[in-house]
Design a protein around this motif. Structure first.
Motif, short mmCIF file in Angstrom:
data_model
loop_
_atom_site.label_atom_id
_atom_site.label_comp_id
_atom_site.label_asym_id
_atom_site.label_seq_id
_atom_site.Cartn_x
_atom_site.Cartn_y
_atom_site.Cartn_z
N LEU A 286 0.86 -1.10 -0.11
CA LEU A 286 -0.12 0.12 -0.01
C LEU A 286 0.90 1.03 0.04
CD1 LEU A 286 -2.70 1.48 0.36
CD2 LEU A 286 -2.65 1.23 2.64
N ARG A 287 0.70 2.14 -0.99
CA ARG A 287 1.58 3.42 -1.09
C ARG A 287 0.45 4.56 -1.22
NH1 ARG A 287 6.59 2.40 -2.68
NH2 ARG A 287 7.22 0.29 -3.40
N VAL A 288 0.39 5.30 -0.08
CA VAL A 288 -0.39 6.37 0.15
C VAL A 288 0.07 7.65 -0.31
CG1 VAL A 288 -1.85 7.54 1.77
CG2 VAL A 288 -1.58 5.14 2.18
N PRO A 289 -0.37 8.36 -1.20
CA PRO A 289 0.03 9.56 -1.89
C PRO A 289 -0.08 10.51 -0.73
CG PRO A 289 -1.53 8.53 -3.47
CD PRO A 289 -1.69 7.82 -2.01
N TYR A 290 1.32 10.99 -0.38
CA TYR A 290 1.23 11.90 0.88
C TYR A 290 1.21 13.41 0.31
CZ TYR A 290 2.24 14.35 5.05
OH TYR A 290 1.87 15.08 6.30
N ARG A 291 0.33 14.29 0.94
CA ARG A 291 0.37 15.54 0.54
C ARG A 291 0.81 16.47 2.14
NH1 ARG A 291 -4.64 14.11 -1.09
NH2 ARG A 291 -5.60 15.15 0.58
N THR A 292 1.94 16.97 1.57
CA THR A 292 2.48 17.86 2.83
C THR A 292 1.32 19.13 3.24
OG1 THR A 292 3.70 19.25 1.47
CG2 THR A 292 4.71 17.54 2.41
N ARG A 293 1.08 19.00 4.41
CA ARG A 293 -0.03 20.33 4.93
C ARG A 293 0.60 21.36 5.16
NH1 ARG A 293 -5.26 18.19 3.99
NH2 ARG A 293 -4.82 15.98 3.52
N PHE A 294 0.34 22.78 4.68
CA PHE A 294 1.12 23.81 5.03
C PHE A 294 2.51 24.10 4.97
CE2 PHE A 294 -3.03 23.10 7.12
CZ PHE A 294 -3.77 24.19 6.28
N LEU A 295 3.11 23.31 3.89
CA LEU A 295 4.51 23.16 3.68
C LEU A 295 4.89 23.30 2.19
CD1 LEU A 295 6.78 22.77 6.09
CD2 LEU A 295 6.42 20.30 5.13
N ASN A 296 5.92 24.26 2.07
CA ASN A 296 6.27 24.67 0.57
C ASN A 296 7.41 23.68 0.38
OD1 ASN A 296 3.99 26.36 0.25
ND2 ASN A 296 5.35 27.86 1.43
N GLN A 297 8.27 23.30 1.12
CA GLN A 297 9.37 22.41 0.64
C GLN A 297 9.69 21.38 2.00
OE1 GLN A 297 11.99 26.06 2.11
NE2 GLN A 297 13.32 24.47 1.76
N LEU A 298 10.53 20.40 1.40
CA LEU A 298 10.73 19.29 2.08
C LEU A 298 12.17 19.26 2.73
CD1 LEU A 298 9.31 16.24 0.35
CD2 LEU A 298 8.50 17.14 2.62
N PRO A 299 12.48 18.87 4.11
CA PRO A 299 13.73 19.01 4.72
C PRO A 299 14.67 17.98 4.10
CG PRO A 299 12.12 17.73 6.06
CD PRO A 299 11.59 18.19 4.95
N PHE A 300 16.08 18.08 4.17
CA PHE A 300 17.20 17.37 3.41
C PHE A 300 17.39 16.18 4.21
CE2 PHE A 300 17.54 21.67 2.04
CZ PHE A 300 17.58 21.49 0.77
N PHE A 301 16.59 15.31 4.54
CA PHE A 301 16.80 13.93 5.17
C PHE A 301 15.89 12.83 4.57
CE2 PHE A 301 13.92 16.22 8.16
CZ PHE A 301 12.65 15.29 8.15
N PRO A 302 16.02 11.58 4.69
CA PRO A 302 15.40 10.76 3.91
C PRO A 302 13.89 10.61 4.63
CG PRO A 302 17.60 9.78 4.79
CD PRO A 302 17.16 11.01 5.43
N VAL A 303 12.81 10.95 3.65
CA VAL A 303 11.57 11.03 3.98
C VAL A 303 11.13 9.66 4.29
CG1 VAL A 303 9.41 11.81 3.21
CG2 VAL A 303 11.30 13.22 2.61
N GLN A 304 11.69 8.68 3.73
CA GLN A 304 11.30 7.22 3.86
C GLN A 304 11.08 6.95 5.39
OE1 GLN A 304 13.46 8.32 2.04
NE2 GLN A 304 13.71 7.08 0.20
N ASP A 305 11.85 7.51 6.10
CA ASP A 305 11.90 7.07 7.58
C ASP A 305 10.58 7.50 8.43
OD1 ASP A 305 14.38 6.53 7.05
OD2 ASP A 305 15.71 8.30 8.28
N CYS A 306 9.91 8.44 7.74
CA CYS A 306 8.77 9.07 8.56
C CYS A 306 7.45 8.70 7.54
CB CYS A 306 8.88 10.36 8.81
SG CYS A 306 9.30 11.54 7.63
N MET A 307 7.47 8.01 6.52
CA MET A 307 6.54 7.85 5.78
C MET A 307 5.19 6.86 6.28
SD MET A 307 6.73 9.83 3.35
CE MET A 307 5.06 9.23 2.53
N ILE A 308 5.49 6.04 7.08
CA ILE A 308 4.38 5.23 7.70
C ILE A 308 3.49 6.00 8.75
CG2 ILE A 308 3.66 3.13 9.16
CD1 ILE A 308 6.01 1.52 7.69
N PRO A 309 4.27 6.55 9.64
CA PRO A 309 3.21 7.58 10.45
C PRO A 309 2.55 8.60 9.47
CG PRO A 309 5.55 7.81 10.97
CD PRO A 309 5.62 6.82 10.08
#
Length: 214
Positions: free
Chosen positions: A51-74
C-alpha cells in the motif's frame, strides 16, 4: 518498461482506493480494539510496500534534506485517516453518520494519532517534521468534522503543540526548520479551524510555546 511502470502505478492506485473505500465503511463500526487491529494491518501493508498512500504535505512549501522514507508510515497513516474524515464529511455520507458515530470515530482518531506521536523514537531528524505535520492534519480534520464533535481532536491538537514545544526547548529540530519559520506553517493550519474559541486557544498556545522556547 514504460508500460510495466504504468501498470504498477495503476495497481497501486487501485489498492489505495480499495483500502480507503473499505476503511471508510469498516472503521466507524469498529470497537477500539478492532480499530487498532485494522490500523496495524494497514501499516503492515505500507511497510511491505503493498500500500502506497500519496502523501500531501500540509501547509509546507518544501521538504527537509533527510530521508523522507524514515517517516512515511506515520505520515501515510495520518494522511489516510484525514482522507477518511474528508469522505465521511461528504454529503453522500450524511445519511448514515450521526453525532454518536462522529464522537466515536473522533475519539479513536485522536487516540491513534497520539499513539503515533508517542511511538516515534526521540532524536530522529524527522521527528519535528512529523509532529508539525500531525498537528497540521489534526487542524485539517477539525475543519472537516461537524463543529459539535470536535472536542477529542481539539485536545489532541493542544497535546501535539505541547510536544512541539518540548522539541523546540530541547533543540530537537533540523537545520531546515531552524532556517525557516515553522510557526508560519502552524499558524496557517490553525487559521482553517472553524471554531473561533478553539482557534484563539490554539494561537495562544502556539505563542506560549514560542516564547518559552526562545
Amino acid at each position: 518498461m514504460v508500460q510495466n511502470l504504468l501498470r504498477e502505478q495503476l495497481m497501486e492506485c487501485d489498492i489505495h482506493k480499495a483500502i480507503l473505500t473499505s476503511a471508510v465503511q469498516v472503521l466507524p463500526q469498529c470497537t477500539s480494539v478492532e480499530w487498532q487491529r485494522v490500523i496495524s494491518v494497514i501499516q503492515q501493508l505500507m511497510h511491505d510496500g503493498i500500500l502506497r498512500v500519496p502523501y500531501r504535505t500540509r501547509f509546507l512549501n518544501q521538504l527537509p534534506f533527510f530521508p523522507v522514507q524514515d517517516c512515511m508510515i506515520p505520515l501515510s497513516t495520518c494522511q489516510l485517516l484525514t482522507s477518511i474524515f474528508e469522505i465521511l464529511s461528504n454529503q453522500d455520507c450524511v445519511k448514515w453518520t450521526s453525532v454518536s458515530l462522529w464522537q466515536h470515530v473522533t475519539k479513536l482518531y485522536a487516540a491513534t494519532i497520539k499513539n503515533l506521536a508517542e511511538q516515534l523514537p526521540a532524536g530522529t531528524p524527522s521527528l519535528f517534521l512529523i509532529m508539525t505535520q500531525l498537528f497540521c492534519h489534526s487542524c485539517q480534520v477539525l475543519s472537516t468534522i461537524p463543529t459539535d464533535v470536535t472536542d477529542h481532536v481539539f485536545v489532541l491538537s493542544l497535546e501535539l503543540l505541547n510536544i512541539i514545544q518540548e522539541l523546540k526547548s530541547t533543540n530537537q529540530r533540523t537545520e531546515w526548520f531552524e532556517l525557516t519559520n515553522s510557526n508560519v506553517d502552524l499558524i496557517s493550519a490553525i487559521n482553517i479551524v472553524p471554531g473561533n474559541e478553539q482557534r484563539k486557544r490554539l494561537l495562544q498556545k502556539l505563542r506560549s510555546t514560542t516564547s518559552n522556547s526562545s
